[in-house]
Write an enzyme that holds these catalytic residues in place. Structure first.
Site, PDB file in Angstrom:
ATOM      1  N   ALA A  18       0.796  -1.226   0.000  1.00  0.00           N
ATOM      2  CA  ALA A  18       0.000   0.000   0.000  1.00  0.00           C
ATOM      3  C   ALA A  18       0.831   1.279   0.000  1.00  0.00           C
ATOM      4  O   ALA A  18       0.282   2.364   0.185  1.00  0.00           O
ATOM      5  CB  ALA A  18      -0.942   0.003   1.213  1.00  0.00           C
ATOM      6  N   SER A  19       2.128   1.173  -0.198  1.00  0.00           N
ATOM      7  CA  SER A  19       2.953   2.387  -0.180  1.00  0.00           C
ATOM      8  C   SER A  19       2.853   3.183  -1.480  1.00  0.00           C
ATOM      9  O   SER A  19       3.232   4.348  -1.532  1.00  0.00           O
ATOM     10  CB  SER A  19       4.424   2.035   0.101  1.00  0.00           C
ATOM     11  OG  SER A  19       4.932   1.176  -0.906  1.00  0.00           O
ATOM     12  N   ARG A  20       2.332   2.565  -2.531  1.00  0.00           N
ATOM     13  CA  ARG A  20       2.210   3.254  -3.828  1.00  0.00           C
ATOM     14  C   ARG A  20       1.180   2.539  -4.702  1.00  0.00           C
ATOM     15  O   ARG A  20       0.663   1.478  -4.352  1.00  0.00           O
ATOM     16  CB  ARG A  20       3.563   3.289  -4.543  1.00  0.00           C
ATOM     17  CG  ARG A  20       4.119   1.914  -4.914  1.00  0.00           C
ATOM     18  CD  ARG A  20       5.444   2.011  -5.664  1.00  0.00           C
ATOM     19  NE  ARG A  20       6.490   2.566  -4.821  1.00  0.00           N
ATOM     20  CZ  ARG A  20       7.310   1.812  -4.060  1.00  0.00           C
ATOM     21  NH1 ARG A  20       7.200   0.492  -4.065  1.00  0.00           N
ATOM     22  NH2 ARG A  20       8.234   2.371  -3.318  1.00  0.00           N
ATOM     23  N   GLY A  21       0.893   3.126  -5.836  1.00  0.00           N
ATOM     24  CA  GLY A  21       0.077   2.470  -6.857  1.00  0.00           C
ATOM     25  C   GLY A  21      -1.343   2.118  -6.437  1.00  0.00           C
ATOM     26  O   GLY A  21      -2.026   2.878  -5.747  1.00  0.00           O
ATOM     27  N   GLY A  23      -2.548  -0.225  -4.408  1.00  0.00           N
ATOM     28  CA  GLY A  23      -2.766  -0.413  -2.976  1.00  0.00           C
ATOM     29  C   GLY A  23      -2.997   0.903  -2.259  1.00  0.00           C
ATOM     30  O   GLY A  23      -3.911   1.031  -1.428  1.00  0.00           O
ATOM     31  N   LYS A  42       7.045  -3.033   1.927  1.00  0.00           N
ATOM     32  CA  LYS A  42       8.492  -3.145   2.190  1.00  0.00           C
ATOM     33  C   LYS A  42       9.212  -1.813   2.298  1.00  0.00           C
ATOM     34  O   LYS A  42      10.211  -1.700   3.004  1.00  0.00           O
ATOM     35  CB  LYS A  42       9.170  -3.939   1.067  1.00  0.00           C
ATOM     36  CG  LYS A  42       8.810  -5.410   1.015  1.00  0.00           C
ATOM     37  CD  LYS A  42       9.768  -6.165   0.099  1.00  0.00           C
ATOM     38  CE  LYS A  42       9.808  -5.560  -1.291  1.00  0.00           C
ATOM     39  NZ  LYS A  42      10.770  -6.262  -2.169  1.00  0.00           N
ATOM     40  N   TYR A 168       4.575 -16.433 -14.295  1.00  0.00           N
ATOM     41  CA  TYR A 168       3.765 -15.310 -13.811  1.00  0.00           C
ATOM     42  C   TYR A 168       2.288 -15.680 -13.792  1.00  0.00           C
ATOM     43  O   TYR A 168       1.574 -15.409 -12.816  1.00  0.00           O
ATOM     44  CB  TYR A 168       3.992 -14.074 -14.681  1.00  0.00           C
ATOM     45  CG  TYR A 168       3.089 -12.919 -14.320  1.00  0.00           C
ATOM     46  CD1 TYR A 168       3.187 -12.298 -13.075  1.00  0.00           C
ATOM     47  CD2 TYR A 168       2.127 -12.447 -15.221  1.00  0.00           C
ATOM     48  CE1 TYR A 168       2.348 -11.239 -12.733  1.00  0.00           C
ATOM     49  CE2 TYR A 168       1.289 -11.386 -14.885  1.00  0.00           C
ATOM     50  CZ  TYR A 168       1.404 -10.789 -13.641  1.00  0.00           C
ATOM     51  OH  TYR A 168       0.565  -9.743 -13.302  1.00  0.00           O
ATOM     52  N   LYS A 172      -0.265 -15.680 -10.531  1.00  0.00           N
ATOM     53  CA  LYS A 172      -1.470 -14.854 -10.411  1.00  0.00           C
ATOM     54  C   LYS A 172      -2.715 -15.724 -10.279  1.00  0.00           C
ATOM     55  O   LYS A 172      -3.637 -15.392  -9.519  1.00  0.00           O
ATOM     56  CB  LYS A 172      -1.613 -13.917 -11.610  1.00  0.00           C
ATOM     57  CG  LYS A 172      -0.579 -12.812 -11.676  1.00  0.00           C
ATOM     58  CD  LYS A 172      -0.526 -11.960 -10.417  1.00  0.00           C
ATOM     59  CE  LYS A 172      -1.751 -11.077 -10.231  1.00  0.00           C
ATOM     60  NZ  LYS A 172      -1.583 -10.156  -9.059  1.00  0.00           N
TER      61      LYS A 172
END
Length: 461
Positions: A18-21, A23, A42, A168, A172
């Protein structure tokens, strides 16, 4: 956009990544209701290239009206997850919502994907989602309207979504299988759903994958924030769903989707794992046009494979590139590009391969499926197909038919017709890549540099 209703006031959301984007966008939407947000990510110290930390995100969340608890969490480390969950419960008294947003990506084929990248994707996407859900569930079960929301796609088993980035896709779909299993396991107690965008979303990761200009083909993170808010404010009986953002918001009465666009009116790039509905007539016409172009190429360039000087649109394009080269291009690019032009090879929509390794590589004929004569000239297409190169590393630079004079940093594979379209400005490289018409192996940063050079060359081609 979807208005806030206040339904998440006082609720505690545990959001990974949740620190960017995406989230952070979901966190900010909930914060406007007065929610408590646990930022489990992180980045504690500023990253050299990526924006934001858990602390800057906390400041934004509190400015929006919420309460924030920044926690350093690498979802690969189970104890860090457990510690953050315990801290959240101690601080806010419980957990009402879990958003499994943290994800790792490497769009690479089986042979090109290093084991450490396989481990990263499986650990973050599948194991991290599973363990974070497991740690939160005892507290979620005590909530009045608990939700788990995974940012993962519907499980489309069309092979084209596996063939170019198998690891990948598995990772997902592992997140999506958590939805399928836990929704049934905790039915009546905890709602468990998945959310996925219909189009590409502009994030730092998309900038890295698509390069300059890609944002015009994307929507803002706001659309996922609104869709997530809609899901998380529904009763817990709404469970086991694989939701597409635009579909849900249309059902909720949203009609203006230009507000979510970075560049309103600009064509949008479809996201992975969704089979795009196409108009049959236009598809047939496109194939017909491509076939006619290939016939032209075949007639004019048959001699190239027999050792004669190649001619036709592809050869002419390379002659123009050679003539337009400057020492400035060489100095600013410092890369060698190899093109494997394959004529009418089948290209699946959305199937793209990308290796983010930052090492030069050299392809041998068996890797591309080409036959070669003793001089190393590709045989079998006679349509401008075969191996071509642009050397923007060696002094003076060069371009032409055959393998480059030194090992290639980037190898691009596509049809001859699409190559001509790309180098004459009729096909955007990023769109070609995302739609599967262009495959890239090697140094992606250099591939992006080449795209910038293309925009300068288009007027001459």
């Amino acid at each position: 956009m979807l208005p806030n209703t206040g339904k998440l006031a006082g609720c505690t959301l545990f959001i990974t990544g949740a620190s960017r984007g995406i989230g952070k966008a979901i966190a900010l939407k909930a914060a406007k209701d007065g929610a408590n947000i646990v930022i489990a990510a992180k980045t504690a110290e500023p990253h050299p290239t990526l924006p934001g930390t858990i602390y800057t995100a906390a400041e934004e969340i509190e400015a929006a009206g919420g309460k924030a608890l920044p926690c350093v969490v690498n979802v690969r480390e189970e104890q860090q997850i457990v510690n953050a969950v315990e801290k959240a419960v101690k601080t806010f008294g419980g957990i009402d919502i879990l958003v499994n947003n943290a994800s790792a990506i490497s769009l690479t084929g089986t042979l090109e994907t290093a084991t450490k990248k396989v481990n990263l994707m499986m650990d973050v996407n599948v194991r991290g989602t599973y363990l974070t859900s497991k740690a939160c569930l005892p507290y979620l079960r005590k909530s009045k309207n608990p939700h788990i929301l995974n940012l993962s796609p519907p499980m489309n088993l069309n092979p084209m979504w596996f063939k170019n980035h198998c690891a990948y896709t598995i990772s997902k779909y592992g997140m999506s299988m958590c939805v399928l299993g836990m929704a049934e396991e905790f039915r009546g107690e905890v709602a468990v759903n998945a959310l996925w965008p219909k189009t590409a979303i502009h994030t730092a990761a998309m900038d890295m994958l698509g390069g300059a200009g890609i944002e015009k083909q994307c929507r803002k993170t706001d659309i996922l924030a609104d869709a997530a808010y809609c899901i998380l404010t529904k009763p817990k009986t709404f469970t086991g769903n694989f939701v597409i953002d635009e579909v849900l918001l249309r059902e909720e009465g949203i009609k203006d989707f230009d507000v979510y666009a970075i560049a309103p009116g600009h064509p949008l790039m479809p996201d992975f794992f969704l089979d795009v509905e196409t108009d049959t007539t236009s598809t047939k016409q496109e194939r017909y046009d491509a076939a006619q172009e290939e016939k032209k190429l075949s007639g004019s360039q048959q001699e190239g494979a027999n050792g004669a000087k190649p001619s036709g649109p592809v050869a002419e394009t390379f002659r123009v590139i050679q003539g337009a080269m400057t020492e400035e291009y060489v100095r600013s690019t410092q890369g060698v590009f190899q093109f494997e032009l394959s004529g009418l090879l089948e290209q699946g929509p959305g199937a793209a391969a990308l290796v983010l390794d930052m090492e030069p590589l050299s392809l041998s004929p068996h890797r591309t499926g080409l036959g070669t004569d003793r001089a190393g000239v590709a045989q079998g297409w006679g349509d401008g197909g075969g191996t071509w190169f642009i050397d923007l590393k060696t002094k003076g630079g060069s371009a032409g038919f055959g393998k480059p004079p030194v090992a290639a940093d980037v190898v691009m594979s596509m049809s001859s017709a699409d190559f001509v379209k790309m180098f004459t400005g009729k096909l955007k490289p990023t769109l070609a890549f995302m739609s599967g018409k262009l495959r890239i192996k090697g140094n992606m940063a250099l591939a992006i540099k080449l795209e910038k050079m293309l925009s300068q060359l288009n007027s001459k081609l």
